[in-house]
Design a protein around this motif. Structure first.
Motif, PDB file in Angstrom:
ATOM      1  N   ASN A 152      76.370  51.760  12.147  1.00  0.00           N
ATOM      2  CA  ASN A 152      76.946  51.148  10.958  1.00  0.00           C
ATOM      3  C   ASN A 152      75.828  50.478  10.159  1.00  0.00           C
ATOM      4  O   ASN A 152      74.655  50.493  10.566  1.00  0.00           O
ATOM      5  N   LEU A 153      76.164  49.865   9.039  1.00  0.00           N
ATOM      6  CA  LEU A 153      75.142  49.323   8.156  1.00  0.00           C
ATOM      7  C   LEU A 153      74.337  48.215   8.818  1.00  0.00           C
ATOM      8  O   LEU A 153      73.101  48.195   8.733  1.00  0.00           O
ATOM      9  N   GLN A 154      74.990  47.293   9.502  1.00  0.00           N
ATOM     10  CA  GLN A 154      74.275  46.183  10.110  1.00  0.00           C
ATOM     11  C   GLN A 154      73.320  46.659  11.190  1.00  0.00           C
ATOM     12  O   GLN A 154      72.182  46.182  11.288  1.00  0.00           O
ATOM     13  N   SER A 155      73.754  47.602  11.991  1.00  0.00           N
ATOM     14  CA  SER A 155      72.868  48.152  13.024  1.00  0.00           C
ATOM     15  C   SER A 155      71.667  48.834  12.390  1.00  0.00           C
ATOM     16  O   SER A 155      70.540  48.742  12.895  1.00  0.00           O
ATOM     17  N   LEU A 156      71.901  49.515  11.281  1.00  0.00           N
ATOM     18  CA  LEU A 156      70.809  50.185  10.577  1.00  0.00           C
ATOM     19  C   LEU A 156      69.804  49.167  10.050  1.00  0.00           C
ATOM     20  O   LEU A 156      68.589  49.346  10.193  1.00  0.00           O
ATOM     21  N   LEU A 157      70.287  48.086   9.470  1.00  0.00           N
ATOM     22  CA  LEU A 157      69.396  47.055   8.929  1.00  0.00           C
ATOM     23  C   LEU A 157      68.539  46.442  10.041  1.00  0.00           C
ATOM     24  O   LEU A 157      67.340  46.189   9.845  1.00  0.00           O
ATOM     25  N   ASN A 158      69.154  46.215  11.178  1.00  0.00           N
ATOM     26  CA  ASN A 158      68.406  45.649  12.309  1.00  0.00           C
ATOM     27  C   ASN A 158      67.347  46.631  12.804  1.00  0.00           C
ATOM     28  O   ASN A 158      66.213  46.246  13.100  1.00  0.00           O
ATOM     29  N   TYR A 159      67.736  47.891  12.889  1.00  0.00           N
ATOM     30  CA  TYR A 159      66.828  48.906  13.412  1.00  0.00           C
ATOM     31  C   TYR A 159      65.629  49.132  12.489  1.00  0.00           C
ATOM     32  O   TYR A 159      64.517  49.412  12.952  1.00  0.00           O
ATOM     33  N   ALA A 160      65.844  49.002  11.196  1.00  0.00           N
ATOM     34  CA  ALA A 160      64.818  49.345  10.206  1.00  0.00           C
ATOM     35  C   ALA A 160      63.706  48.314  10.076  1.00  0.00           C
ATOM     36  O   ALA A 160      62.713  48.563   9.377  1.00  0.00           O
ATOM     37  N   GLU A 161      63.833  47.193  10.738  1.00  0.00           N
ATOM     38  CA  GLU A 161      62.869  46.103  10.545  1.00  0.00           C
ATOM     39  C   GLU A 161      61.432  46.502  10.874  1.00  0.00           C
ATOM     40  O   GLU A 161      60.496  45.985  10.284  1.00  0.00           O
ATOM     41  N   GLY A 162      61.237  47.404  11.803  1.00  0.00           N
ATOM     42  CA  GLY A 162      59.885  47.733  12.230  1.00  0.00           C
ATOM     43  C   GLY A 162      59.177  48.797  11.405  1.00  0.00           C
ATOM     44  O   GLY A 162      58.036  49.161  11.726  1.00  0.00           O
ATOM     45  N   TYR A 163      59.799  49.300  10.356  1.00  0.00           N
ATOM     46  CA  TYR A 163      59.197  50.387   9.578  1.00  0.00           C
ATOM     47  C   TYR A 163      58.243  49.858   8.507  1.00  0.00           C
ATOM     48  O   TYR A 163      58.459  48.789   7.923  1.00  0.00           O
ATOM     49  N   ASP A 164      57.197  50.641   8.229  1.00  0.00           N
ATOM     50  CA  ASP A 164      56.217  50.255   7.212  1.00  0.00           C
ATOM     51  C   ASP A 164      56.789  50.361   5.805  1.00  0.00           C
ATOM     52  O   ASP A 164      56.564  49.492   4.968  1.00  0.00           O
TER      53      ASP A 164
END
Length: 249
Positions: A152-164
């Motif tokens: 879902n959107l919140q999980s995606l936002l959390n997961y994306a934190e490590g991307y450049d």
């Protein structure tokens, strides 16, 4: 020449091929001992091999020569697709793998018509992973892209934190003729870097989703002056990445 991802043994300098690939070699291709194949190890090394043994449940292939290959994109690209209708996600995974994507994340968007059935989750993920594997073999990749469970959107936002670099392909930006964000973002990427791009489903992303993505560091970008289908947009993006990072350098 047939190509397989397989388990490599340093002790014996050979590959062990089991499961569906074993069946493909022994029953479909009807290969024999001394036939040659290409094998790819877990650490992305490629070798020309000769079949040494075909037993009842595995093929053993001896390494003849290790090959020097450089076929992967210099950056890791993750494609996040709002769950589309029908088999469009399979098309995205297959063609996206051929174009160099390293990971796919299905995204349950506000406007996704498809409702994810948790009971069928494992079956679908297994099918999608098989599609990625076959596409990786066909396109001579040295890695098989990972297919993640839908988020879902919140999980995606959390997961994306490590991307450049984090982008959102947004059709409103395309209508405004905005193309500088994509170009400038690709210029920021260095070898070994990571890029995550979000694509909406058929109905696009909702205003609320776009605002939340922006608040978490995502940049909105257009993909040329035309409006692309949800299954076409990821392929445009991957082609642009390849052009910028491989053909221009």
């Amino acid at each position: 020449m047939q190509r397989y991802f397989a388990s490599y043994s340093t002790e014996n300098n050979c590959f062990f091929i089991t499961g569906e690939d074993f069946h493909h070699i022994s029953k479909v291709m009807r290969m024999k001992e001394k036939d040659e194949i290409i094998c790819v190890s877990e650490n992305q090394k490629t070798a020309l091999c000769s079949i040494a043994e075909i037993s009842t449940d595995q093929v053993i292939a001896s390494v003849i020569q290790w090959k020097e290959e450089s076929v992967e994109l210099s950056v890791s690209v993750t494609i996040v697709s709002g769950l589309p209708k029908g088999d469009k996600i399979e098309w995205i995974i297959q063609k996206g793998t051929e174009l160099g994507a390293s990971k796919f994340i299905p995204f349950t968007a506000d406007r996704s018509i498809v409702k994810w059935d948790g009971k069928k989750a494992d079956k679908k993920i297994n099918r999608w992973q098989k599609i990625a594997k076959e596409a990786a073999e066909q396109s001579h990749r040295t890695i098989i892209p990972e297919i993640m469970q839908p988020v879902n959107l919140q999980s995606l936002l959390n997961y994306a934190e490590g991307y450049d670099v984090k982008l959102v392909a947004y059709e409103e930006e395309a209508r405004l003729g905005e193309d500088k964000v994509l170009v400038s973002s690709l210029k920021e990427l260095e070898k070994g870097g990571s890029l995550l791009v979000v694509f909406g489903p058929e109905g696009g992303l909702s205003t609320g989703e776009v605002e939340k993505l922006k608040a978490c560091g995502f940049r909105l970008c257009g993909l040329g002056p035309r409006i692309l289908r949800t299954e076409t947009a990821p392929l445009y993006l991957l082609s642009a990445v390849s052009y910028h990072l491989e053909l221009l350098r």
